[in-house]
Scaffold this active site. Sequence first.
Site, mmCIF file in Angstrom:
data_model
loop_
_atom_site.group_PDB
_atom_site.id
_atom_site.type_symbol
_atom_site.label_atom_id
_atom_site.label_comp_id
_atom_site.label_asym_id
_atom_site.label_seq_id
_atom_site.Cartn_x
_atom_site.Cartn_y
_atom_site.Cartn_z
ATOM 1 N N LYS A 198 62.497 26.052 37.942
ATOM 2 C CA LYS A 198 61.805 25.075 37.095
ATOM 3 C C LYS A 198 62.808 24.003 36.692
ATOM 4 O O LYS A 198 63.791 24.281 36.002
ATOM 5 C CB LYS A 198 61.210 25.741 35.861
ATOM 6 N N ARG B 220 65.446 19.668 27.271
ATOM 7 C CA ARG B 220 65.475 21.029 27.820
ATOM 8 C C ARG B 220 66.440 21.159 28.995
ATOM 9 O O ARG B 220 66.389 22.131 29.731
ATOM 10 C CB ARG B 220 64.060 21.436 28.246
ATOM 11 N N LYS C 102 58.724 24.469 40.441
ATOM 12 C CA LYS C 102 58.039 23.490 39.592
ATOM 13 C C LYS C 102 59.019 22.375 39.243
ATOM 14 O O LYS C 102 60.128 22.665 38.801
ATOM 15 C CB LYS C 102 57.554 24.178 38.309
#
Length: 326
Positions: A197, A219, A250
Site C-alpha cells: 500500500k 502517512r 494499492k
Amino acid sequence: MAFPIQRLRRTRRTGALRGLVRETELAPGDFIYPIFVAAGEDVRRPIPSMPGIFQLSINHAVEEARRAHALGISGVLLFGIPDEKDEAASGAYDPEGVVQLATRAIKDAAPELLVVTDVCLCEYTSHGHCGMVDHERREVMNDVSLELLARTATAQAEAGADIVAPSDMMDGRVGALRAALDADGFEETPIMAYSAKYASAFYGPFREAADSAPQFGDRRGYQMDPANAREALRETALDIQEGADIVMVKPALPYLDVVRRVREATDLPVAAYNVSGEYSMLKAAAQNGWLDEERAVMEALTGIKRAGAEIIISYHAPDASRWLQS
C-alpha cells in the site's frame, strides 16, 4: 514466420474473431465493490469528488449490496463512518460499531455475497491516523496499535465478516490479526492483506468520503514510497509468512508493474485496489466529454487483470458489471 505469411490482423477483423483469441476476460465475479457505511438513519449523502458514490446508512448499504449481488459482483468492502471519533478509535472494535452492524444486516439480506471489512483505525480516530499516536513525538505507535487492530478484526469476524482486510500498514499486523482470530475461534476467516500500500496522492477523494484525512503530518512514515518496487515484494513476503491468504497492491493503475511482480512472486490470490482518485479522474474526464467512459473504464480494469490481479476492488464495479452483461 514473418509478413506476408503471418498477418496478425486476420484474427482482429470481427468481434467474434477478437473474442475467440482474447487473452484476458473480465467478469462481474472478479469485482469487490467498496461501500461507505455511515451512522444514522436514511442517509444517502453524495460524495462530491466521487460522482455516483455515496455515504450510506445501513438500510441503504443493504440495498446497494443487494444490487451488487444481483449483478454478479463477488463481494462488498465496507468502510465505516461513525457518528463520533476518539483517540482510541473505539468505534472500530465496538461490537455495535457501524461496520459490525452493517455486516450483520448485509449477511442477513444477501447471505451468499461476500462481506469484506476494512481493518484500520483512520476512520475512527480523532487525529485521522491509522494507528495510535504519541502526540508528544507526533508519531504513530506501531506495536501499541496492533492490539486495537486485532480487536477490530475479531469484532468484525464475530459480526459475520467473510474476509478481514487490514489496510493500516503497521509492521506485524497480519500476524497479530491471525493470532487473535485463531484464539477467538475464527481460524477459517481469511485475511486479505493490503501488502503493498503506497503513500499515494490518488487517495484524496477517499479521505473526503471517509472523513479520514490526518490532522497532522501524513502517512509516509508507514505507507510505502511510490519509488519502491522491490520493497513491495518484501512486504508481501512478510505478510505471507504471517498468514495472509490474499495479498493486495494499492493503488492499481500507477502500480501495474508491482501487480505483475507480486503475481510472479507468489501463488496466493492477488488483489488490486482501483482507488478513489483513479475512479474520479475517469469520471471527471467522461463528464467533460474528453473520453468514452465505458471504453476507458473497461480498458483500465482489463489492464489491472492483465497485469495479474484476480480480484479487482473498484468503485466502477456496478457499472462495469452492467456493461459486461449488456
